[in-house]
Design a protein around this motif. Sequence first.
Motif, PDB file in Angstrom:
ATOM      1  N   ASN A  33       0.792  -1.224   0.000  1.00 24.91           N
ATOM      2  CA  ASN A  33       0.000   0.000   0.000  1.00 24.91           C
ATOM      3  C   ASN A  33       0.837   1.293   0.000  1.00 24.91           C
ATOM      4  OD1 ASN A  33      -1.619   2.152   0.968  1.00 24.91           O
ATOM      5  ND2 ASN A  33      -3.072   0.762   1.901  1.00 24.91           N
ATOM      6  N   TRP A  34       1.620   1.525   1.054  1.00 27.50           N
ATOM      7  CA  TRP A  34       2.297   2.833   1.093  1.00 27.50           C
ATOM      8  C   TRP A  34       3.443   2.894   0.098  1.00 27.50           C
ATOM      9  CZ3 TRP A  34       5.603   4.968   5.727  1.00 27.50           C
ATOM     10  CH2 TRP A  34       6.414   3.999   6.294  1.00 27.50           C
ATOM     11  N   ASP A  35       4.051   1.732  -0.192  1.00 31.13           N
ATOM     12  CA  ASP A  35       5.072   1.708  -1.242  1.00 31.13           C
ATOM     13  C   ASP A  35       4.494   2.251  -2.545  1.00 31.13           C
ATOM     14  OD1 ASP A  35       5.591  -0.499   0.741  1.00 31.13           O
ATOM     15  OD2 ASP A  35       7.432  -0.712  -0.418  1.00 31.13           O
ATOM     16  N   SER A  36       3.270   1.810  -2.863  1.00 29.71           N
ATOM     17  CA  SER A  36       2.641   2.197  -4.128  1.00 29.71           C
ATOM     18  C   SER A  36       2.429   3.703  -4.235  1.00 29.71           C
ATOM     19  CB  SER A  36       1.281   1.512  -4.239  1.00 29.71           C
ATOM     20  OG  SER A  36       1.315   0.576  -5.257  1.00 29.71           O
ATOM     21  N   GLY A  79       7.243 -17.182  -2.690  1.00 30.10           N
ATOM     22  CA  GLY A  79       8.474 -16.581  -2.154  1.00 30.10           C
ATOM     23  C   GLY A  79       8.244 -15.690  -0.949  1.00 30.10           C
ATOM     24  N   TYR A  80       6.965 -15.382  -0.627  1.00 29.20           N
ATOM     25  CA  TYR A  80       6.669 -14.497   0.496  1.00 29.20           C
ATOM     26  C   TYR A  80       5.779 -15.206   1.505  1.00 29.20           C
ATOM     27  CZ  TYR A  80       5.026 -10.547   3.238  1.00 29.20           C
ATOM     28  OH  TYR A  80       4.737  -9.700   4.280  1.00 29.20           O
ATOM     29  N   PHE A  81       6.059 -14.961   2.775  1.00 23.49           N
ATOM     30  CA  PHE A  81       5.216 -15.475   3.854  1.00 23.49           C
ATOM     31  C   PHE A  81       4.913 -14.334   4.827  1.00 23.49           C
ATOM     32  CE2 PHE A  81       4.590 -16.913   8.135  1.00 23.49           C
ATOM     33  CZ  PHE A  81       3.611 -17.883   7.975  1.00 23.49           C
ATOM     34  N   THR A  99      -4.155  -2.646   7.380  1.00 24.73           N
ATOM     35  CA  THR A  99      -3.863  -1.528   6.489  1.00 24.73           C
ATOM     36  C   THR A  99      -2.426  -1.034   6.669  1.00 24.73           C
ATOM     37  OG1 THR A  99      -4.861   0.513   5.618  1.00 24.73           O
ATOM     38  CG2 THR A  99      -4.715   0.319   8.024  1.00 24.73           C
ATOM     39  N   GLN A 100      -2.095   0.102   6.092  1.00 25.26           N
ATOM     40  CA  GLN A 100      -0.748   0.700   6.187  1.00 25.26           C
ATOM     41  C   GLN A 100      -0.875   2.225   6.217  1.00 25.26           C
ATOM     42  OE1 GLN A 100       1.957  -0.817   3.108  1.00 25.26           O
ATOM     43  NE2 GLN A 100       3.319  -1.573   4.703  1.00 25.26           N
ATOM     44  N   PRO A 101       0.234   2.948   6.448  1.00 18.39           N
ATOM     45  CA  PRO A 101       0.133   4.412   6.536  1.00 18.39           C
ATOM     46  C   PRO A 101      -0.585   5.024   5.322  1.00 18.39           C
ATOM     47  CG  PRO A 101       2.302   3.713   7.233  1.00 18.39           C
ATOM     48  CD  PRO A 101       1.614   2.490   6.698  1.00 18.39           C
ATOM     49  N   ALA A 159       2.012  -0.099  10.836  1.00 15.69           N
ATOM     50  CA  ALA A 159       2.848   1.099  10.905  1.00 15.69           C
ATOM     51  C   ALA A 159       3.864   1.122   9.775  1.00 15.69           C
ATOM     52  CB  ALA A 159       3.582   1.163  12.234  1.00 15.69           C
ATOM     53  N   GLY A 160       4.126  -0.067   9.186  1.00 20.29           N
ATOM     54  CA  GLY A 160       5.172  -0.148   8.174  1.00 20.29           C
ATOM     55  C   GLY A 160       6.558  -0.186   8.801  1.00 20.29           C
ATOM     56  N   ARG A 161       6.616  -0.181  10.145  1.00 22.07           N
ATOM     57  CA  ARG A 161       7.911  -0.235  10.843  1.00 22.07           C
ATOM     58  C   ARG A 161       7.896  -1.504  11.693  1.00 22.07           C
ATOM     59  NH1 ARG A 161       8.739   3.376  14.575  1.00 22.07           N
ATOM     60  NH2 ARG A 161       6.607   4.053  14.929  1.00 22.07           N
ATOM     61  N   ASP A 162       7.939  -2.620  11.003  1.00 18.84           N
ATOM     62  CA  ASP A 162       7.587  -3.931  11.546  1.00 18.84           C
ATOM     63  C   ASP A 162       8.143  -4.266  12.933  1.00 18.84           C
ATOM     64  OD1 ASP A 162       7.218  -3.655   8.825  1.00 18.84           O
ATOM     65  OD2 ASP A 162       7.523  -5.765   8.387  1.00 18.84           O
ATOM     66  N   ASN A 163       9.452  -4.114  13.107  1.00 24.18           N
ATOM     67  CA  ASN A 163      10.074  -4.575  14.359  1.00 24.18           C
ATOM     68  C   ASN A 163      10.636  -3.409  15.174  1.00 24.18           C
ATOM     69  OD1 ASN A 163      12.163  -3.837  12.728  1.00 24.18           O
ATOM     70  ND2 ASN A 163      13.547  -5.451  13.448  1.00 24.18           N
ATOM     71  N   ARG A 346      19.577  -3.851  12.141  1.00 24.64           N
ATOM     72  CA  ARG A 346      18.362  -4.667  12.187  1.00 24.64           C
ATOM     73  C   ARG A 346      17.098  -3.883  11.822  1.00 24.64           C
ATOM     74  NH1 ARG A 346      17.409 -10.009  13.888  1.00 24.64           N
ATOM     75  NH2 ARG A 346      19.192 -10.297  15.258  1.00 24.64           N
ATOM     76  N   TYR A 347      16.855  -3.763  10.527  1.00 24.14           N
ATOM     77  CA  TYR A 347      15.558  -3.347   9.991  1.00 24.14           C
ATOM     78  C   TYR A 347      15.100  -2.009  10.564  1.00 24.14           C
ATOM     79  CZ  TYR A 347      11.597  -5.306   7.286  1.00 24.14           C
ATOM     80  OH  TYR A 347      10.633  -5.585   6.362  1.00 24.14           O
ATOM     81  N   TRP A 348      14.040  -1.985  11.377  1.00 23.50           N
ATOM     82  CA  TRP A 348      13.522  -0.695  11.859  1.00 23.50           C
ATOM     83  C   TRP A 348      14.051  -0.332  13.245  1.00 23.50           C
ATOM     84  CZ3 TRP A 348      11.048   2.626   8.714  1.00 23.50           C
ATOM     85  CH2 TRP A 348      10.506   2.122   7.530  1.00 23.50           C
ATOM     86  N   ARG A 349      15.156  -0.970  13.675  1.00 24.57           N
ATOM     87  CA  ARG A 349      15.690  -0.708  15.021  1.00 24.57           C
ATOM     88  C   ARG A 349      16.959   0.143  14.987  1.00 24.57           C
ATOM     89  NH1 ARG A 349      12.924  -4.413  18.451  1.00 24.57           N
ATOM     90  NH2 ARG A 349      14.448  -4.312  20.118  1.00 24.57           N
TER      91      ARG A 349
HETATM   92  C1  9YW Z   1       7.452  -7.489   5.537  1.00 30.93           C
HETATM   93  C2  9YW Z   1       7.426  -3.410   1.401  1.00 30.93           C
HETATM   94  C3  9YW Z   1       7.247  -3.483   2.912  1.00 30.93           C
HETATM   95  C4  9YW Z   1       7.063  -2.098   3.534  1.00 30.93           C
HETATM   96  C5  9YW Z   1       7.150  -2.156   5.059  1.00 30.93           C
HETATM   97  C6  9YW Z   1       8.405  -2.887   5.464  1.00 30.93           C
HETATM   98  C7  9YW Z   1       8.423  -4.273   4.848  1.00 30.93           C
HETATM   99  C8  9YW Z   1       7.105  -6.306   4.712  1.00 30.93           C
HETATM  100  O1  9YW Z   1       8.382  -4.146   3.435  1.00 30.93           O
HETATM  101  O2  9YW Z   1       7.370  -5.056   5.330  1.00 30.93           O
HETATM  102  O3  9YW Z   1       7.133  -8.627   5.180  1.00 30.93           O
HETATM  103  O4  9YW Z   1       8.088  -7.336   6.550  1.00 30.93           O
HETATM  104  O5  9YW Z   1       8.554  -2.925   6.842  1.00 30.93           O
HETATM  105  O6  9YW Z   1       7.111  -0.850   5.573  1.00 30.93           O
HETATM  106  O7  9YW Z   1       5.857  -1.548   3.135  1.00 30.93           O
HETATM  107  O8  9YW Z   1       8.490  -2.585   1.065  1.00 30.93           O
END
Ligand code: 9YW
Length: 418
Positions: A33-36, A79-81, A99-101, A159-163, A346-349
């Motif tokens: 969503n927010w990527d788009s 390829g995605y889980f 949802t997302q931001p 939040a899109g900031r997973d961890n 580490r990602y969002w940390r």
């Molecule tokens: C996941 C696609 C997404 C972002 C998120 C980011 C990550 C997906 O990738 O999440 O499986 O962890 O945290 O903000 O929209 O780029």
Amino acid sequence: MTDPRDHAISVLKENDRGTYTVPTKGLYPFQWNWDSCFTAIGQAHFDEDRAWTEMETLFAHQWDDGMVPHIIFHVHDDGYFPGPDVWQTGRAVRTSGITQPAVAGFALKRLFAMSKDKAMAARRARALLEPIHRWHQWFYTCRDPGAEGLVAIIHPWEAGRDNSIDWDEPFARVPTDGIDPYVRRDTQHADPAHRPTKEQYDRYLWLVQHFRALGWDNNKLHDASPFQVVDPGFNAILIRGCADLSELAGELGAHQIAAANRDWAQKGVGALEALWSEKHGQYLCLDRTTGTLIDSASIGGIMAVIANIPAYRAAAITRTIASEAERTRYVVPSHSLDDPRFDAKRYWRGPVWLVVNYLIAVGLKAAGEDAMAEKIVRSSLELIEKSGFAEYYDPLDGEPLGGRTFTWTAAVVLEFLA
Ligand code: 9YW
């Protein structure tokens, strides 16, 4: 290295699937969503028609209740889980259930401002006003049941900031019993040391299963969730989206939409004040289940400058970023170095995310904090010169991390170079 503008355009084209764009192939093979929304802004720099299509595809998958899902699974891809079989949202085109931001309102106004073909832009923007308005209405109905003016996320992925370190405390209350066995895919594409942990994945999945058992009924999920966090960054994006949608709707003659969104934005900016932390010089998340602020100084409370916050708050945030910048080679780290939990890789940390830098730079510039806005843009461009279009970067040494040839990184670079 090729010209960064040409390079950015080639990344966007490589990830283009015709009517939507994947964040990067392999790791994220669907539409996020927010990527788009950021992608559309990037595409508008070289292909206006394609940029509108990106937004239209996203909103073609809006739920009947107004929610716009965080992932749209256009194609089958193992390829995605977790894939659609885990979410089980029961839609014709499969989607996730959260949802997302809400970047769409901001993106719509930006697309309209950049358009050269104003007749086409007015027609396509008009058609998106109502769907984006319905999404905003959904937020304030389903995620702000107490009419506080601020909405809660019920899953960290929203939040899109997973961890983020922000979730450590509230996440400790999410159980892990009864989750179905699963195999992660992300750690096959990216270094596990740069991704969320297994304990976090267990909790992400517990929440998914919990919401699934409630039939993805958004009238129930907020109150039924043990995780309800009011994230200042998430809210600021929504507030900015409302303000921008309001302005554009006014310009295009949709006066009811303009008025409703102006009210949400005004109320939201006022309510953000309760999240301010004098100690950290930034906003913090609020745990709605306990009513207390979470002592965690993350990028969420800095990117709040994207909303029209008071100038003295933007000035304080500028000082906070400057203090982080004294200890890192690149800005803006996704978590404060003062926190012992900061982790540069580490990602969002801890890592730098260019899409967040973009929001902060736009917000600071509007607040008159030009010098810091320019510093952030310079730092971002240095990162892509050194390390390419990565998903995120180590703020200390600029190492590229996560996925490569990353769409939203390329999209915001086109904005930085404009
Ligand atoms: C996941 C696609 C997404 C972002 C998120 C980011 C990550 C997906 O990738 O999440 O499986 O962890 O945290 O903000 O929209 O780029």
